[in-house]
Scaffold this motif. Structure first.
Motif, short mmCIF file in Angstrom:
data_model
loop_
_atom_site.label_atom_id
_atom_site.label_comp_id
_atom_site.label_asym_id
_atom_site.label_seq_id
_atom_site.Cartn_x
_atom_site.Cartn_y
_atom_site.Cartn_z
N LEU A 52 0.85 -1.20 0.00
CA LEU A 52 0.00 0.00 0.00
C LEU A 52 0.88 1.24 0.00
N GLY A 53 1.06 1.83 -1.18
CA GLY A 53 1.89 3.02 -1.32
C GLY A 53 1.13 4.28 -0.95
N GLN A 54 1.84 5.24 -0.38
CA GLN A 54 1.21 6.49 0.03
C GLN A 54 0.82 7.36 -1.15
N SER A 55 1.63 7.33 -2.18
CA SER A 55 1.48 8.30 -3.25
C SER A 55 1.27 7.60 -4.60
N ASN A 112 9.15 5.51 -6.38
CA ASN A 112 10.00 4.63 -7.16
C ASN A 112 11.22 4.14 -6.38
N GLN A 113 11.94 5.02 -5.72
CA GLN A 113 13.15 4.64 -4.99
C GLN A 113 12.82 3.74 -3.79
N ARG A 114 11.79 4.08 -3.07
CA ARG A 114 11.38 3.26 -1.91
C ARG A 114 10.98 1.86 -2.37
N LEU A 115 10.21 1.79 -3.44
CA LEU A 115 9.77 0.50 -3.96
C LEU A 115 10.96 -0.31 -4.46
N ALA A 116 11.89 0.33 -5.16
CA ALA A 116 13.08 -0.36 -5.67
C ALA A 116 13.89 -0.94 -4.51
N ALA A 117 14.05 -0.17 -3.43
CA ALA A 117 14.79 -0.65 -2.26
C ALA A 117 14.07 -1.84 -1.62
#
Length: 191
Positions: free
Chosen positions: A20-23, A29-34
């Motif tokens: 569940l992404g905030q935005s 993109n960077q948070r998801l990639a990490a």
């Protein structure tokens, strides 16, 4: 031809993460990639060993609630999210599916966990509890140096977080009936 065990494993339902992404994907993109990279490091490969359902809240409380409800309906195995509003939406949608959050403001006050030491329930994660910890640090200081009666905090000019932190510590002190005195010129001082 695939060995029988491999075919059986492919036919079995993969563990499913509800992300569940905030935005939006572009912003996160960077948070998801990490996140995906760390999963791979741990042996969880999207599409092979784990399935991931994505929901992008686009900073909308209604959207957070809708996505969390969808995850529950699809019976994901865990919900991964960040941000207080997202965690609250997930917590309201389920008391059974585990919820892991990367950051949330005061999870105790927001009824996300029972305590920091023992979260209980179905949610756990990381928080920025600077205000609570600051009050605790002051208590420890007073225990270590009992004669210290003055609060000597000096906020950095223009540091809004420091001012808010100072106010929260002042409220904690008043609530706990500490005998700390206001610092003249401090933004939370009545002087």
């Amino acid at each position: 031809m695939w060995p029988l065990a491999a075919r059986a494993q492919q036919l079995a339902k993969l563990p499913t993460i509800g992300f569940l992404g905030q935005s939006t994907p572009a912003v996160e993109n960077q948070r998801l990639a990490a996140f995906l990279n760390r999963l791979r490091e741990l042996g969880w490969i999207e599409g092979r060993t784990v399935a991931i359902q994505y929901g992008w809240g686009e900073s909308s409380s209604e959207q957070f609630t809708k996505i969390a409800t969808e995850f529950v309906r699809h019976k994901v195995d865990v919900i991964v999210t960040s941000g207080t509003a997202n965690v609250v939406a997930a917590k309201q949608a389920t008391s059974v599916i585990p919820i892991v959050f990367t950051v949330a403001g005061d999870p105790i006050a927001n009824n996300l966990v029972e305590s920091l030491a023992r979260p209980g329930g179905n949610s756990t994660g990381v928080t920025n509890m600077a205000a609570v910890l600051a009050g605790k640090r002051l208590e420890l200081l007073k225990q270590a140096v009992p004669k210290a009666q003055h609060d000597r905090r000096q906020p950095i000019a223009g540091a809004k977080a420091q001012i808010v932190l100072g106010r929260r510590v002042d409220v904690q002190q008043r609530d706990r009936r500490h005998d700390a005195h206001a610092v003249p010129g401090h933004p939370t001082s009545d002087q």
